[in-house]
Design a protein around this motif. Structure first.
Motif: not given
Length: 555
Positions: A248-273
């Motif tokens: 719970t120490t990882i901020p949720l807005n940071f995780l959402f930022g990484m998720l948006r970035l994963a969608i932008t750079v077309d990361a692997t399905v495993a990474c996004r999941l």
């Protein structure tokens, strides 16, 4: 990695030729060209090695020690040829100076990224990585003592007591950084310090990506390998470095930022999941703005509904696992009135209703995707369906071309028994809804009022079944437990509905009392006004007690 090739012309023997002008024979040297491929450090380091051979003085420092060590190994400048040779000098400097300092070890390790594979063969990389982990562990002990001083009994830590070395690791390429993080975990460095380092590294390495900016190859660190600097590779490796446990120490807005970035750079399905799974663990703490993930593909809805659907699936799967675990440990009493999982589901229900209302105006939002978000939530996730009704009404208004069957299919998810009085009044006058729904609302309102005056038990068929107390047929213990859980949820929903209804009745009672009070005040003031007119009015007459003729009143 940079490779250097050095060409040297060295004398290979003597040759004779005749000088035509002077008529005499001359002697000279023949030169052979020697090619040194992949020489570590290039011509500058070769020049320093040559100076060492001829006894010239130069300084061995943090900037050149790794290159000199590799060059001396490449040139075989070992003790077999000379005592105190260059390889011995550089190795001593590494052990006595570099490895004793975390900062210097990081600097040397970053320089090693420019050297060929010989740097790994000599063990410099592993040695620096282990030194960084060891020094970070020592810093952690010192930091623990300094935190006691910084605390001062107030329970708050000063900013000076943070881990300073997390910023230094950001200069490393993702490959070496990954090895450092693994070593930090093995050495017992605190997880929160590692998470802080991961966040700082991601923000530094991926800065500007995902904000309508194209990845600029000129921003690549020239000391790092090209493939390792691609944002897709960095992001995928970074996600794999996140702690495996639920943190719970990882901020949720940071995780959402990484998720948006994963969608932008077309990361692997495993990474996004993996990012979606981590967000799903804490969905009840998510804000509405976090869920509004824009869709990047043409022709798709404005927002990425599929990603939110998968996050919701992860959350519900977690709730189911927790309830199964509670059932196995605590038996039938595992889910009480104050169950934490039930409270989380209610919060997520309100969040999803707000999300549905936000995406409903999108003209490109497919009906099936909209329904998929609605139907995935269990019935007990909503105490009142006002939020769901609002979202459905907005969708119907934004999509007037829906057929009657599609409208019925969408409206069937609204439980009319869970609508407030205000929502029922709106439904009865809403011409966008199927007629059957308005009729049902009016019928339920009549039944509700009749039951209210007759003092009936509960609300609806399910409540009647619960209030009757009739035992169910013989069933297995597991089915019986599931039935008890369902009845327990229905009872809690019934209580919540009764509270809402009681609140509405109290408001109506206050309005009635206020109206009666205003009416009484008006009548009192009216009577007083009439009395004043009778007493002070100039045209009024006074009638005698004995039936005498009335006399004109004196004004």
């Amino acid at each position: 990695m940079t490779t250097k090739t050095i060409l040297l012309d060295v004398p290979s023997g003597l040759s004779e030729w005749k000088d035509q002008e002077n008529g005499r024979r001359c002697q000279g040297s023949n030169f052979s060209r020697v090619e040194l491929r992949n020489f570590p450090g290039g011509p500058q380091i070769f020049e320093l090695a040559a100076k060492f051979c001829y006894g010239s003085n130069f300084d061995i420092n943090v900037a050149n020690v790794s290159q000199l060590h590799c060059a001396s190994s490449y040139l075989e400048m070992t003790e077999d040829y000379w005592e105190g040779n260059l390889i011995t000098r550089t190795e001593a400097y590494l052990n006595d100076v570099v490895l004793q300092s975390l900062e210097k070890s990081v600097t040397v390790l970053s320089i090693c990224e420019t050297l060929p594979s010989i740097v790994d063969d000599l063990g410099i990389v592993n040695t620096c990585v282990d030194a960084i982990a060891m020094n970070a562990s020592k810093e952690q002990l010192v930091l623990g003592l300094s935190r006691l001083d910084c605390d001062g009994g107030s329970g708050k830590l000063k900013t000076e007591c943070t881990d300073w070395w997390v910023e230094d690791l950001s200069v490393l390429g993702i490959d070496f950084y990954q090895r450092v993080i693994s070593a930090l975990r093995r050495s017992g460095v605190r997880p929160d310090s590692i998470i802080t380092s991961l966040m700082h590294y991601a923000q530094t390495s991926l800065k500007g990506i995902g904000k309508n900016e194209v990845w600029d190859q000129t921003k690549i660190n020239p000391q790092c390998r090209m493939a390792q600097n691609e944002p897709k590779v960095i992001l995928e490796i970074f996600v794999s470095l996140l702690p495996a446990e639920k943190s719970t120490t990882i901020p949720l807005n940071f995780l959402f930022g990484m998720l948006r970035l994963a969608i932008t750079v077309d990361a692997t399905v495993a990474c996004r999941l993996e990012l979606e799974r981590r967000i799903g663990f804490r969905l009840e703490m998510v804000s509405l703005d976090d869920l509004l993930i824009p869709s990047l593909r043409a022709g798709d809805p404005l927002f990425d509904v599929d990603t939110v659907h998968r996050i919701l699936v992860n959350f519900l799967q977690q709730i189911e696992d927790e309830e199964s675990e509670e059932a196995s440990h605590f038996g039938y009493e595992s889910e009480g009135v104050g169950s934490p999982s039930h409270g989380s589901v209610l919060k997520v229900g309100q969040l999803i209703d707000s999300y549905l209302a936000e995406i409903a105006p999108d003209p490109y939002l497919d009906l099936q995707k909209f329904i998929a978000i609605i139907e995935i939530l269990p019935d007990y996730a909503r105490v009142i369906d006002d939020g769901l009704y609002r979202a459905v009404d907005i969708y119907l208004k934004a999509h007037p071309m829906l057929t009657e069957n599609e409208c019925k299919k969408l409206c069937k998810f609204i439980d009319c028994q869970k609508l407030s009085q205000e929502a029922c009044n709106h439904v009865a006058q809403n011409d966008r809804l199927p007629v059957q729904m308005a009729v049902r609302v009016l019928y339920l309102e009549q039944v509700r009022l009749k039951r209210l005056f007759s003092g009936g038990c509960g609300d609806g068929f399910q409540s009647q079944r619960i209030c009757s107390g009739v035992p169910s047929a013989a069933m297995s213990p597991r089915d019986n437990y599931a039935s008890l859980r369902r009845e327990n949820r229905d009872l809690k929903l019934e209580i919540s509905r009764m509270r809402v209804r009681l609140s509405e009745l109290e408001k109506e009672q206050v309005c009635i009392k206020q109206g009666m009070r205003d009416k009484s005040t008006f009548l009192t003031s009216l009577s007083r006004g009439i009395g004043r007119i009778a007493i002070f009015g100039g045209s009024a007459t006074i009638v005698g007690k004995q039936g005498r003729k009335p006399q004109q009143a004196v004004s």
